[in-house]
Write an enzyme that holds these catalytic residues in place. Structure first.
Site, PDB file in Angstrom:
ATOM      1  N   HIS A   1       5.770   6.685   6.486  1.00  0.00           N
ATOM      2  CA  HIS A   1       5.408   6.195   5.152  1.00  0.00           C
ATOM      3  C   HIS A   1       4.865   7.367   4.340  1.00  0.00           C
ATOM      4  CE1 HIS A   1       1.740   5.851   7.656  1.00  0.00           C
ATOM      5  NE2 HIS A   1       1.211   6.419   6.583  1.00  0.00           N
TER       6      HIS A   1
ATOM      7  N   HIS B   1       3.831  10.493   6.627  1.00  0.00           N
ATOM      8  CA  HIS B   1       3.175  10.338   7.932  1.00  0.00           C
ATOM      9  C   HIS B   1       4.143   9.663   8.893  1.00  0.00           C
ATOM     10  CE1 HIS B   1      -1.191  10.387   6.170  1.00  0.00           C
ATOM     11  NE2 HIS B   1      -0.656  11.600   6.276  1.00  0.00           N
TER      12      HIS B   1
ATOM     13  N   HIS C   1       2.185   9.074   1.118  1.00  0.00           N
ATOM     14  CA  HIS C   1       0.942   9.044   0.350  1.00  0.00           C
ATOM     15  C   HIS C   1       1.036  10.015  -0.817  1.00  0.00           C
ATOM     16  CE1 HIS C   1      -1.434   6.912   3.464  1.00  0.00           C
ATOM     17  NE2 HIS C   1      -0.659   7.575   4.308  1.00  0.00           N
TER      18      HIS C   1
ATOM     19  N   HIS D   1       0.823  -1.212   0.000  1.00  0.00           N
ATOM     20  CA  HIS D   1       0.000   0.000   0.000  1.00  0.00           C
ATOM     21  C   HIS D   1       0.855   1.260   0.000  1.00  0.00           C
ATOM     22  CE1 HIS D   1      -3.452  -2.506   0.695  1.00  0.00           C
ATOM     23  NE2 HIS D   1      -2.914  -2.985   1.790  1.00  0.00           N
TER      24      HIS D   1
ATOM     25  N   THR E   1      -5.502   6.459   8.636  1.00  0.00           N
ATOM     26  CA  THR E   1      -6.173   6.672   7.346  1.00  0.00           C
ATOM     27  C   THR E   1      -6.203   5.406   6.506  1.00  0.00           C
ATOM     28  OG1 THR E   1      -4.167   7.375   6.186  1.00  0.00           O
ATOM     29  CG2 THR E   1      -5.450   9.095   7.316  1.00  0.00           C
ATOM     30  N   THR E   2      -5.777   4.284   7.100  1.00  0.00           N
ATOM     31  CA  THR E   2      -5.873   2.987   6.430  1.00  0.00           C
ATOM     32  C   THR E   2      -6.571   2.026   7.395  1.00  0.00           C
ATOM     33  OG1 THR E   2      -3.693   2.373   7.286  1.00  0.00           O
ATOM     34  CG2 THR E   2      -3.768   3.293   5.060  1.00  0.00           C
TER      35      THR E   2
HETATM   36 ZN   LIG Z   1      -0.469   7.447   6.296  1.00  0.00          ZN
END
Ligand SMILES: [Zn+2]
Length: 255
Positions: free
Chosen positions: A118, A137, A120, A93, A205-206
């Site tokens: 990580h 993040h 996005h 992801h 957010t996941t």
């Molecule tokens: Zn994130």
């Protein structure tokens, strides 16, 4: 793995193959597969597994569109991030970087360990409806291992970032073992010099979209070069959850 899934698809397991094609969990837990597009996209996350329920019915979800924040005097954040050894994982992801030492964030609420950071694209957080091309993040846990504080850093298009150059060069395949980064990574090089931030209560957010996470969105963006962004988007063309309802929350804006 891919070959086996293709064989399964020909045997009639179409759903399994489509989960694979949308970049689902590399671990093979198809019941928990989720993605950013297709039949397991963010509008379906809450239905994909019992423990994902907050993705569908939560009232303090992230990300947010920051529009109309309340000015406030906020305590300074203290980042105790030292140059450290770290490993890079490709989760299927995103690219996730895990320091092998204890790096900490100190807020007015406490001191928390950096578990991983990580990326996005585009940035999940929006500002008056507008997203940046990339965000990082920084995910912090308390001493019980609960995620309690996420720091978000925005990247606008510009000069290359040296730390991103190191990270995007060391990119394992989805599901592969995490790869050690050569030498030490200067994590503080991924933070802006100005520490002004917005803060609000939110969630992961996941999936499983767990709440009770305090967000700290840094106001000053860093830069990413078009080539660096293209390198990330080769692996992840789009991995941003849409913005979520404010549901009466107040966003505080530090100065
Ligand atoms: Zn994130």
């Amino acid at each position: 793995m891919t070959h086996k899934l293709r064989v399964a698809a020909f045997a009639g397991a179409i759903a399994m193959a489509s989960a694979s094609a949308t970049g689902a969990e590399p671990s093979g837990h198809d019941a928990h597969a989720w993605s950013y597009e297709g039949t397991t996209d963010p509008s379906h996350w809450g239905e994909l597994a019992p423990d994902f329920f907050q993705c569908g019915t939560g009232k303090r979800q992230s990300p947010l569109d920051i529009d109309g924040a309340t000015p406030a005097h906020l305590a300074a954040l203290t980042f105790r991030y030292r140059p450290t050894r770290a490993k890079v994982a490709n989760t299927g992801h995103t690219i996730e970087v895990r320091p092998t030492s204890d790096e900490t964030l100190v807020t007015s609420a406490g001191s928390y360990r950096l578990a991983q950071f990580h990326f996005h694209t585009p940035s999940e957080t929006r500002f008056h409806g507008k997203a940046y091309p990339l965000s990082a993040h920084f995910v912090h846990q308390d001493n019980q291992g609960r995620v309690v504080a996420v720091v978000a850093v925005m990247f606008r298009m510009g000069k290359p970032n040296p730390q991103l150059a190191t990270l995007f060069r060391t990119l394992p395949r989805p599901g592969a073992q995490p790869v050690p980064i050569p030498g030490r990574l200067n994590i503080a090089g991924l933070l802006p010099t100005s520490q002004n931030y917005y803060t609000f209560p939110g969630s992961l957010t996941t999936p499983p979209c767990t709440e009770d996470v305090q967000w700290y969105v840094m106001k000053q963006p860093l830069t990413v070069s078009p080539q660096q962004l293209a390198a990330f988007r080769t692996r992840y063309p789009m991995n941003a959850r849409p913005v979520q309802p404010l549901d009466g929350r107040e966003v505080l804006s530090g100065d």
